[in-house]
Design an enzyme around this catalytic site. Structure first.
Site, PDB file in Angstrom:
ATOM      1  N   VAL A   1       0.825  -1.206   0.000  1.00  0.00           N
ATOM      2  CA  VAL A   1       0.000   0.000   0.000  1.00  0.00           C
ATOM      3  C   VAL A   1       0.862   1.259   0.000  1.00  0.00           C
ATOM      4  CG1 VAL A   1      -1.745   1.292   1.301  1.00  0.00           C
ATOM      5  CG2 VAL A   1      -1.882  -1.189   1.171  1.00  0.00           C
ATOM      6  N   GLU A   2       2.067   1.169   0.515  1.00  0.00           N
ATOM      7  CA  GLU A   2       2.919   2.351   0.656  1.00  0.00           C
ATOM      8  C   GLU A   2       3.819   2.547  -0.572  1.00  0.00           C
ATOM      9  OE1 GLU A   2       4.451   2.885   4.739  1.00  0.00           O
ATOM     10  OE2 GLU A   2       3.090   1.263   5.321  1.00  0.00           O
TER      11      GLU A   2
END
Length: 314
Positions: free
Chosen positions: A121-122
């Protein structure tokens, strides 16, 4: 009122009394810290380089802003505009934490640096992707060879350099540090806030150089705090029921400028955060006066911007 309240008050008073009879339970941040300048300079470049992410859009600095080491939003956004599910904690003074991450899953700063790079997600990258980019950049090749004495860039050295830079992100000389060193006095309201901080038992968890960051504690000690499956707590590692909502105690350094608060970003203001901690961990409602006094004390913990982030730093 919780049946544990009376016991908690007795323990808090005992801890507060001991603190008054011995050395202060909070110690000042040192003015300087030892680090390798060349390595930290390389780490700084990596920290701000968006090309460490899979789509070239996100750097470490996106979630850890240079003004406070944290993020201004409830949650941070990663590659492709993906929204995370936890509030980015400040990276400032993280060198003083006994473990890294909310659940303590990273033993040191280098292992912590790997987590956002590899998180889908990052930054959504992997060691091979990072190395492909760096090994195709002649300036990075030259810089890594200068620092590490090797022709080939290794992933562990990438993390080591970022960790060395993060080590420099200390914020000394807060008004409270200067007070502890006998250089200035605080206002009566600020000193009363500190006394209340100790009397209520806040000092039991928030102590030491980082005013926290040195133990695991339960959020919702007296009144249960809402829990969700994706909570970044100790349960996410241990799968033990007792570890639900158990987190590394956050540092209160620079707390007045790192809103919003908590792992879930649910407290938008410092007043709201104090009210919630009063209810969930002390077991009662703090008065407006108590919140104002505690806030006055906490505002004295705002330190200087790290030297390595100032003009000419590193």
């Amino acid at each position: 009122m919780s049946p544990y309240f009376g016991i908690f008050v007795v323990i808090s008073i005992f801890v507060s009394t001991i603190g008054c009879l011995s050395e202060e339970p909070i110690s000042p941040i040192p003015s300087d810290i030892q680090y390798d300048t060349d390595k930290a300079r390389l780490g700084k470049r990596l920290f701000f380089d968006t090309k460490l992410s899979s789509d070239g859009s996100v750097s470490c600095a996106n979630c850890h802003r240079i003004n406070n080491g944290a993020d201004v939003g409830k949650f941070s956004y990663g590659v492709g505009g993906r929204e995370g599910n936890r509030n980015s904690p400040t990276v400032f003074n993280s060198v003083f934490n006994f473990r890294q991450m909310y659940n303590g899953s990273a033993a040191d700063l280098a292992r912590q640096a790997a987590a956002p790079i590899e998180n889908p997600v990052e930054m959504h990258n992997d060691p091979q992707g990072v190395l492909r980019y760096l090994r195709n950049d002649s300036s990075y090749i030259k810089e890594f060879e200068k620092v590490y004495g090797k022709k080939e860039i290794e992933y562990r050295d990438v993390l080591d350099a970022i960790a060395e830079f993060e080590k420099t992100l200390i914020t000394p000389n807060s008004r409270f540090d200067r007070y502890l060193r006998g250089e200035i006095d605080l206002s009566e309201e600020e000193k009363e806030g500190y006394r209340l901080f100790k009397t209520l038992g806040c000092i039991t968890c928030h102590n030491g150089t980082n005013v926290g960051g040195n133990s695991y504690q339960k959020m919702g000690l007296i009144n249960p705090y809402p829990w969700s499956e994706d909570s970044p707590d100790r349960f996410s590692i241990s799968k033990r029921e007792d570890d639900k909502n158990v987190y590394k105690v956050p540092s209160l350094r620079n707390i007045a400028v790192t809103a919003p608060y908590f792992h879930d970003g649910s407290a938008a203001t410092l007043e709201e955060a104090l009210a919630k901690m009063g209810y969930y961990n002390l077991g009662f409602k703090l008065s407006k006066r108590e919140i104002a006094l505690l806030k006055a004390f906490l505002q004295t913990l705002t330190g200087e911007i790290p030297k390595s982030l100032r003009k000419g730093g590193l």
